[in-house]
Design an enzyme around this catalytic site. Structure first.
Site, PDB file in Angstrom:
ATOM      1  N   CYS A 128      53.752  41.476  37.419  1.00  0.00           N
ATOM      2  CA  CYS A 128      53.825  40.659  36.195  1.00  0.00           C
ATOM      3  C   CYS A 128      54.364  41.432  34.992  1.00  0.00           C
ATOM      4  O   CYS A 128      54.695  40.835  33.970  1.00  0.00           O
ATOM      5  CB  CYS A 128      52.462  40.062  35.871  1.00  0.00           C
ATOM      6  N   HIS A 270      52.221  38.113  28.653  1.00  0.00           N
ATOM      7  CA  HIS A 270      52.262  37.588  30.021  1.00  0.00           C
ATOM      8  C   HIS A 270      51.302  36.409  30.152  1.00  0.00           C
ATOM      9  O   HIS A 270      50.133  36.482  29.754  1.00  0.00           O
ATOM     10  CB  HIS A 270      51.893  38.688  31.015  1.00  0.00           C
ATOM     11  N   ASN A 300      51.109  30.910  36.098  1.00  0.00           N
ATOM     12  CA  ASN A 300      51.522  32.323  36.027  1.00  0.00           C
ATOM     13  C   ASN A 300      52.778  32.490  36.890  1.00  0.00           C
ATOM     14  O   ASN A 300      52.689  32.464  38.120  1.00  0.00           O
ATOM     15  CB  ASN A 300      50.370  33.195  36.532  1.00  0.00           C
TER      16      ASN A 300
HETATM   17  O1  UT7 Z   1      49.217  38.105  36.777  1.00  0.00           O
HETATM   18  C1  UT7 Z   1      48.510  39.320  36.794  1.00  0.00           C
HETATM   19  C2  UT7 Z   1      47.410  39.161  35.897  1.00  0.00           C
HETATM   20  N1  UT7 Z   1      46.510  38.147  36.434  1.00  0.00           N
HETATM   21  C3  UT7 Z   1      45.505  37.823  35.723  1.00  0.00           C
HETATM   22  O2  UT7 Z   1      45.446  38.343  34.637  1.00  0.00           O
HETATM   23  C4  UT7 Z   1      44.437  36.919  36.256  1.00  0.00           C
HETATM   24  C5  UT7 Z   1      43.138  37.410  35.703  1.00  0.00           C
HETATM   25  N2  UT7 Z   1      41.954  36.707  36.158  1.00  0.00           N
HETATM   26  C6  UT7 Z   1      41.670  35.451  35.774  1.00  0.00           C
HETATM   27  O3  UT7 Z   1      42.453  34.780  35.141  1.00  0.00           O
HETATM   28  C7  UT7 Z   1      40.311  34.917  36.118  1.00  0.00           C
HETATM   29  O4  UT7 Z   1      39.494  35.964  36.528  1.00  0.00           O
HETATM   30  C8  UT7 Z   1      40.339  33.822  37.212  1.00  0.00           C
HETATM   31  C9  UT7 Z   1      40.985  32.558  36.684  1.00  0.00           C
HETATM   32  C10 UT7 Z   1      41.117  34.330  38.426  1.00  0.00           C
HETATM   33  C11 UT7 Z   1      38.926  33.488  37.642  1.00  0.00           C
HETATM   34  O5  UT7 Z   1      38.166  33.095  36.516  1.00  0.00           O
HETATM   35  P1  UT7 Z   1      36.719  33.701  36.261  1.00  0.00           P
HETATM   36  O6  UT7 Z   1      36.159  32.983  35.123  1.00  0.00           O
HETATM   37  O7  UT7 Z   1      36.886  35.189  36.147  1.00  0.00           O
HETATM   38  O8  UT7 Z   1      35.946  33.294  37.556  1.00  0.00           O
HETATM   39  P2  UT7 Z   1      35.303  34.237  38.669  1.00  0.00           P
HETATM   40  O9  UT7 Z   1      36.372  35.005  39.401  1.00  0.00           O
HETATM   41  O10 UT7 Z   1      34.187  35.012  38.071  1.00  0.00           O
HETATM   42  O11 UT7 Z   1      34.732  33.144  39.633  1.00  0.00           O
HETATM   43  C12 UT7 Z   1      33.721  32.255  39.211  1.00  0.00           C
HETATM   44  C13 UT7 Z   1      33.542  31.233  40.307  1.00  0.00           C
HETATM   45  C14 UT7 Z   1      33.489  31.826  41.716  1.00  0.00           C
HETATM   46  O12 UT7 Z   1      32.522  31.119  42.461  1.00  0.00           O
HETATM   47  P3  UT7 Z   1      31.079  31.771  42.747  1.00  0.00           P
HETATM   48  O13 UT7 Z   1      31.366  33.040  43.527  1.00  0.00           O
HETATM   49  O14 UT7 Z   1      30.494  32.033  41.390  1.00  0.00           O
HETATM   50  O15 UT7 Z   1      30.395  30.705  43.532  1.00  0.00           O
HETATM   51  C15 UT7 Z   1      34.846  31.505  42.251  1.00  0.00           C
HETATM   52  O16 UT7 Z   1      34.859  31.377  43.672  1.00  0.00           O
HETATM   53  O17 UT7 Z   1      34.647  30.331  40.285  1.00  0.00           O
HETATM   54  C16 UT7 Z   1      35.130  30.175  41.611  1.00  0.00           C
HETATM   55  N3  UT7 Z   1      36.524  29.806  41.601  1.00  0.00           N
HETATM   56  C17 UT7 Z   1      36.945  28.544  41.567  1.00  0.00           C
HETATM   57  N4  UT7 Z   1      36.306  27.377  41.532  1.00  0.00           N
HETATM   58  C18 UT7 Z   1      37.011  26.250  41.508  1.00  0.00           C
HETATM   59  C19 UT7 Z   1      37.598  30.638  41.614  1.00  0.00           C
HETATM   60  N5  UT7 Z   1      38.736  29.905  41.597  1.00  0.00           N
HETATM   61  C20 UT7 Z   1      38.351  28.603  41.582  1.00  0.00           C
HETATM   62  C21 UT7 Z   1      39.054  27.402  41.576  1.00  0.00           C
HETATM   63  N6  UT7 Z   1      38.355  26.243  41.533  1.00  0.00           N
HETATM   64  N7  UT7 Z   1      40.420  27.338  41.584  1.00  0.00           N
END
Ligand code: UT7
Length: 354
Positions: A128, A270, A300
């Site tokens: 990215c 980004h 993204n």
């Molecule tokens: O391009 C390179 C740079 N990339 C980034 O900068 C991405 C950075 N990361 C993020 O944007 C965020 O961390 C995410 C969008 C990927 C995830 O958001 P989060 O608020 O950090 O959620 P999390 O990873 O802590 O997950 C919380 C929950 C999990 O479920 P459990 O384990 O708490 O039951 C995930 O499995 O949300 C769940 N989850 C989803 N639920 C519904 C993750 N993706 C989804 C989804 N729909 N699409």
């Protein structure tokens, strides 16, 4: 972490942005369409990321198809902005982590399809951060007098490396390409790249990765595990690193440029997650009006994200000639980087459809 590849005070030519354009696949995939296939919802994706839809290539399409369209649009924009000579580029740098083939690079075939003759053409892989790395590379070659005019493209088709069953990545990524044209000019002109800040930290190799397909896996006996074929990301660690790296890098570059870090008219960061954009804005003391947001419509798009956001913001008038603009990116590697410029008067249109 702040970057450590910086640019000395220049004495020769500057690299001046004089054209830009983008390309998106025709097919848009809404959050509701994803929710019909995966355990997710429009409400979760919008509230946790700000993304409303993403574009995805059709079967048989590849990264070069998007890169050629974005490149052609940027060359047309350069012609309209600075006259026919501006489009006679003598260098092509393509940022991508989803090349058409593992070998050779994709840039030469993009150059050939754009009718650029035998210009030097190579790929830059910084996920990215790829576009910022490619911009700094092409800009530095112009500043060194090696090139006079360069086409810099960021293009990726992450839909080809995402696990179809993985809601955590499929909700985030979209395909696209964005491009700019740089020409030799002077540092006091609008559009001149005023500085770069680049950095990397290989300790984070496992945070954003495709494990299989490279020499490490291919030199092992037997086929790779199915899961290793797909892109994986440790979302919450990446979130934290993205906020720290982009705000540190953007602040360091603003200070070296002689700008107040809270002072740029626009931050074009980004486009990974609107919560990351807001957190970087908070770290730098920016308000929402200073932060360009484009991910709601495209997700993204990896190396395409910054040039697509620039094209959109310029086309909609959010970027105005004279605006002080900070670009900052973060991605796999880990890598990060920033660039600074005063926005020029540049003619551009909406992204093309492929
Ligand atoms: O391009 C390179 C740079 N990339 C980034 O900068 C991405 C950075 N990361 C993020 O944007 C965020 O961390 C995410 C969008 C990927 C995830 O958001 P989060 O608020 O950090 O959620 P999390 O990873 O802590 O997950 C919380 C929950 C999990 O479920 P459990 O384990 O708490 O039951 C995930 O499995 O949300 C769940 N989850 C989803 N639920 C519904 C993750 N993706 C989804 C989804 N729909 N699409």
């Amino acid at each position: 972490m702040s970057g450590n590849a910086t640019r000395p005070e220049p004495t020769g030519p500057a690299a001046v942005l004089c054209g830009l354009g983008g390309a998106l696949p025709a097919r848009a995939v809404s959050n509701d369409e994803l929710a019909a296939q995966l355990d997710t919802s429009d409400a979760w994706i919008r509230s946790r990321t700000g993304i409303g839809q993403r574009h995805v290539i059709a079967p048989g399409q590849a990264t070069s198809d998007l890169a050629v369209e974005a490149g052609a649009r940027a060359l047309a924009s350069a012609r309209d902005t600075a006259g026919p000579a501006a489009a006679e580029v003598d260098l092509l740098v393509l940022a991508t982590s989803t090349p058409d083939r593992p070998c050779p690079a994709t840039a030469p075939v993009v150059a050939q399809r754009l009718g650029l003759g035998t210009v030097p053409a190579f790929d830059v892989a910084a996920v990215c951060t790829g576009f910022v790395y490619a911009l700094a590379t092409a800009g530095s070659l112009i500043e060194a007098g090696v090139a006079r005019r360069a086409l810099v493209i960021g293009a990726d088709t992450f839909s080809t490396i995402l696990d179809p069953a993985d809601r955590t990545t499929r909700a985030l990524f979209g395909d696209g390409a964005g491009a700019v044209v740089l020409r030799a000019g002077t540092r006091d002109e609008p559009g001149a790249l005023l500085g770069y800040d680049l950095g990397s930290d290989g300790q984070g190799v496992d945070l954003i990765t495709v494990r299989a397909g490279g020499s490490r896996q291919r030199s092992e006996p037997g086929p790779p595990p199915e899961a290793d074929r797909w892109f994986t990301m440790r979302g919450s660690s990446v979130f934290r690193e993205a906020v720290l790296s982009m705000s540190d890098s953007a602040r360091a570059l603003a200070e070296r440029t002689g700008w107040d870090p809270a002072g740029p008219d626009k931050l074009v960061a980004h486009q990974a997650n609107v919560r990351i954009l807001r957190a970087v804005g908070d770290q730098l003391g920016l308000d929402e009006k200073q932060i360009v947001v484009h991910l709601d419509r495209v997700g993204n798009t990896v190396a395409a994200s910054i040039p697509l956001a620039l094209t959109d913001a310029a086309g909609e008038g959010a970027l105005q000639p004279g605006h002080r603009v900070l670009l900052t990116g973060f991605g796999g590697g880990l890598t990060w980087g920033s660039a600074a410029l005063v926005w020029p008067d540049v003619v551009t249109g909406p992204p093309g459809t492929v």
